[in-house]
Motif scaffolding. Structure first.
Motif, PDB file in Angstrom:
ATOM      1  N   SER A   5      -1.507  54.379  16.602  1.00  0.00           N
ATOM      2  CA  SER A   5      -0.899  55.185  15.545  1.00  0.00           C
ATOM      3  C   SER A   5      -1.973  55.898  14.731  1.00  0.00           C
ATOM      4  N   TYR A   6      -1.518  56.927  14.037  1.00  0.00           N
ATOM      5  CA  TYR A   6      -2.398  57.742  13.197  1.00  0.00           C
ATOM      6  C   TYR A   6      -1.725  57.956  11.846  1.00  0.00           C
ATOM      7  N   ALA A   7      -2.450  57.643  10.780  1.00  0.00           N
ATOM      8  CA  ALA A   7      -1.915  57.790   9.426  1.00  0.00           C
ATOM      9  C   ALA A   7      -2.740  58.814   8.650  1.00  0.00           C
ATOM     10  N   TYR A   8      -2.032  59.645   7.905  1.00  0.00           N
ATOM     11  CA  TYR A   8      -2.657  60.656   7.052  1.00  0.00           C
ATOM     12  C   TYR A   8      -2.223  60.383   5.615  1.00  0.00           C
ATOM     13  N   GLU A   9      -3.190  60.113   4.747  1.00  0.00           N
ATOM     14  CA  GLU A   9      -2.915  59.798   3.344  1.00  0.00           C
ATOM     15  C   GLU A   9      -3.636  60.814   2.457  1.00  0.00           C
ATOM     16  N   TYR A  10      -2.877  61.424   1.540  1.00  0.00           N
ATOM     17  CA  TYR A  10      -3.431  62.504   0.731  1.00  0.00           C
ATOM     18  C   TYR A  10      -3.037  62.329  -0.728  1.00  0.00           C
ATOM     19  N   ASP A  11      -4.024  62.478  -1.632  1.00  0.00           N
ATOM     20  CA  ASP A  11      -3.799  62.539  -3.075  1.00  0.00           C
ATOM     21  C   ASP A  11      -4.422  63.828  -3.571  1.00  0.00           C
ATOM     22  N   SER A  12      -3.623  64.655  -4.248  1.00  0.00           N
ATOM     23  CA  SER A  12      -4.128  65.957  -4.672  1.00  0.00           C
ATOM     24  C   SER A  12      -5.128  65.862  -5.813  1.00  0.00           C
ATOM     25  N   ASN A  13      -5.087  64.786  -6.584  1.00  0.00           N
ATOM     26  CA  ASN A  13      -5.980  64.648  -7.730  1.00  0.00           C
ATOM     27  C   ASN A  13      -6.564  63.241  -7.754  1.00  0.00           C
ATOM     28  N   PRO A  14      -7.503  62.939  -6.849  1.00  0.00           N
ATOM     29  CA  PRO A  14      -8.063  61.588  -6.782  1.00  0.00           C
ATOM     30  C   PRO A  14      -8.998  61.320  -7.960  1.00  0.00           C
ATOM     31  N   PRO A  15      -9.263  60.045  -8.267  1.00  0.00           N
ATOM     32  CA  PRO A  15     -10.205  59.712  -9.334  1.00  0.00           C
ATOM     33  C   PRO A  15     -11.616  60.220  -9.011  1.00  0.00           C
ATOM     34  N   PRO A  16     -12.459  60.354 -10.011  1.00  0.00           N
ATOM     35  CA  PRO A  16     -13.839  60.790  -9.774  1.00  0.00           C
ATOM     36  C   PRO A  16     -14.541  59.893  -8.767  1.00  0.00           C
ATOM     37  N   GLY A  17     -15.239  60.502  -7.823  1.00  0.00           N
ATOM     38  CA  GLY A  17     -15.969  59.745  -6.816  1.00  0.00           C
ATOM     39  C   GLY A  17     -15.186  59.475  -5.552  1.00  0.00           C
ATOM     40  N   ALA A  18     -13.903  59.800  -5.546  1.00  0.00           N
ATOM     41  CA  ALA A  18     -13.072  59.575  -4.366  1.00  0.00           C
ATOM     42  C   ALA A  18     -12.643  60.914  -3.793  1.00  0.00           C
ATOM     43  N   VAL A  19     -12.445  60.954  -2.474  1.00  0.00           N
ATOM     44  CA  VAL A  19     -11.953  62.167  -1.841  1.00  0.00           C
ATOM     45  C   VAL A  19     -10.435  62.091  -1.728  1.00  0.00           C
ATOM     46  N   GLY A  20      -9.808  63.240  -1.540  1.00  0.00           N
ATOM     47  CA  GLY A  20      -8.355  63.283  -1.582  1.00  0.00           C
ATOM     48  C   GLY A  20      -7.663  62.892  -0.296  1.00  0.00           C
ATOM     49  N   THR A  21      -8.382  62.893   0.825  1.00  0.00           N
ATOM     50  CA  THR A  21      -7.741  62.667   2.117  1.00  0.00           C
ATOM     51  C   THR A  21      -8.362  61.490   2.844  1.00  0.00           C
TER      52      THR A  21
END
Length: 319
Positions: free
Chosen positions: A291-307
């Motif tokens: 399986s393949y999972a895609y997780e996205y946050d448009s406004n991640p905390p500082p130091g983290a990437v969104g995808t």
């Protein structure tokens, strides 16, 4: 005498005695004995084959043979209706811990994004289907250590009750918890509810969508906390491509794949969780899954990437 044998014998007796005496008398004794034996055996395919052969070899008795078939089909319909009523009654009287089915997954993964490593994953999914209600419980954990130090730690758990308003329309509720320290989230809670609709509902193709308001509370690892009114959209897609290859999350085919997407939108951050997979059935209860999972946050905390992306290889055990 087993229950099935007794039922078959009773069905044979009802079928034969329901016929006029003149009808039975016209049929040759060997032909009548052959039909009696087939009905007593209880194999519907065999019964219909024997009756068809009897009709072809005894065309003068076709009307009487058709009468036997008509009585058999009538008794079959009555038995099926009684069995369905018994099944519904059993579901209605089942306890809260009864009638659950589920599957457990265990395997490894490779991640990209905030981390680029391999690790272990465990997933538990449970479902209880009633007359009007369906309950779903899901839990997922991904964990990895590198030289004794954890560099991925994500947990997700959800509970979703659905109430069927009609064959296609349903009302859903959702309570969800997640934790992902490497995405900067100490804990996140979301509750939602709304309407869903089975857009396509065919034996080989199913597509449903749901939407509703949501409320989300996020606690970040830096101590901040946010509460937001949000909106939730969800899509679930299942497609039986062939008898052996299926695009779905739940199948008995030799191979399967599936896709489900959930989107939560609020004023500060949009989250998307998309999962697809390919399953290869090993036995009745054991399945291999990629399986393949895609997780996205448009406004991640500082130091983290969104995808974040996550590829999993797991074994599924159904129960």
């Amino acid at each position: 005498m087993t229950r099935n044998t007794a039922f078959a014998s009773a069905l044979a007796a009802v079928t034969l005695f329901a016929l006029p005496t003149s009808a039975l008398a016209d049929i040759p004794d060997p032909v009548r004995a052959m039909i009696d034996a087939a009905i007593a055996g209880g194999d519907e395919t065999k019964i219909r084959t024997v009756i068809e052969l009897a009709r072809e070899t005894n065309p003068d008795d076709a009307a009487e043979i058709d009468a036997i078939l008509a009585n058999y089909e009538a008794d079959l319909a009555v038995a099926a209706k009684a069995a369905e009523a018994e099944k519904i009654e059993a579901i209605r009287n089942a306890g809260i811990f009864e009638n659950w089915s589920g599957k457990g997954e265990l395997g490894g993964f490779r991640s990209t994004g905030n981390t680029s490593n391999t690790g272990v994953t465990a997933i538990l999914s449970m479902k209880r289907e009633g007359i009007d209600w369906t309950h779903k419980i899901n839990a997922r954990a991904d964990y990895q250590e590198n030289e004794g130090v954890a560099n991925r730690e994500r947990f997700l758990a959800s509970y979703e009750p659905n109430y069927n308003v009609s064959d296609r329309l349903f009302i859903f509720g959702l309570a969800q918890y997640e934790r992902d320290r490497f995405q900067g989230i100490s804990s996140r809670y979301a509750v939602s509810g709304g309407l869903g609709y089975q857009i396509i509902d065919q034996p080989s193709l199913k597509l449903s969508a749901k939407a509703g308001p949501a409320f989300r509370v996020t606690d970040f690892v830096d101590g901040r906390s946010e509460s937001q009114i949000a909106a939730l959209f969800g899509v679930d897609f299942d497609w039986d491509i062939t008898d052996r290859l299926t695009l779905t999350h739940d199948t008995n085919a030799v191979a399967e794949a599936g896709g489900a997407a959930t989107v939560i939108i609020d004023s500060s951050n949009t989250s998307i969780d998309l999962v697809t997979g390919l399953n290869a059935k090993i036995s009745n209860s054991l399945t291999a899954r990629l399986s393949y999972a895609y997780e996205y946050d448009s406004n991640p905390p500082p130091g983290a990437v969104g995808t974040d992306t996550l590829s999993r290889v797991t074994l599924i055990y159904g129960f």
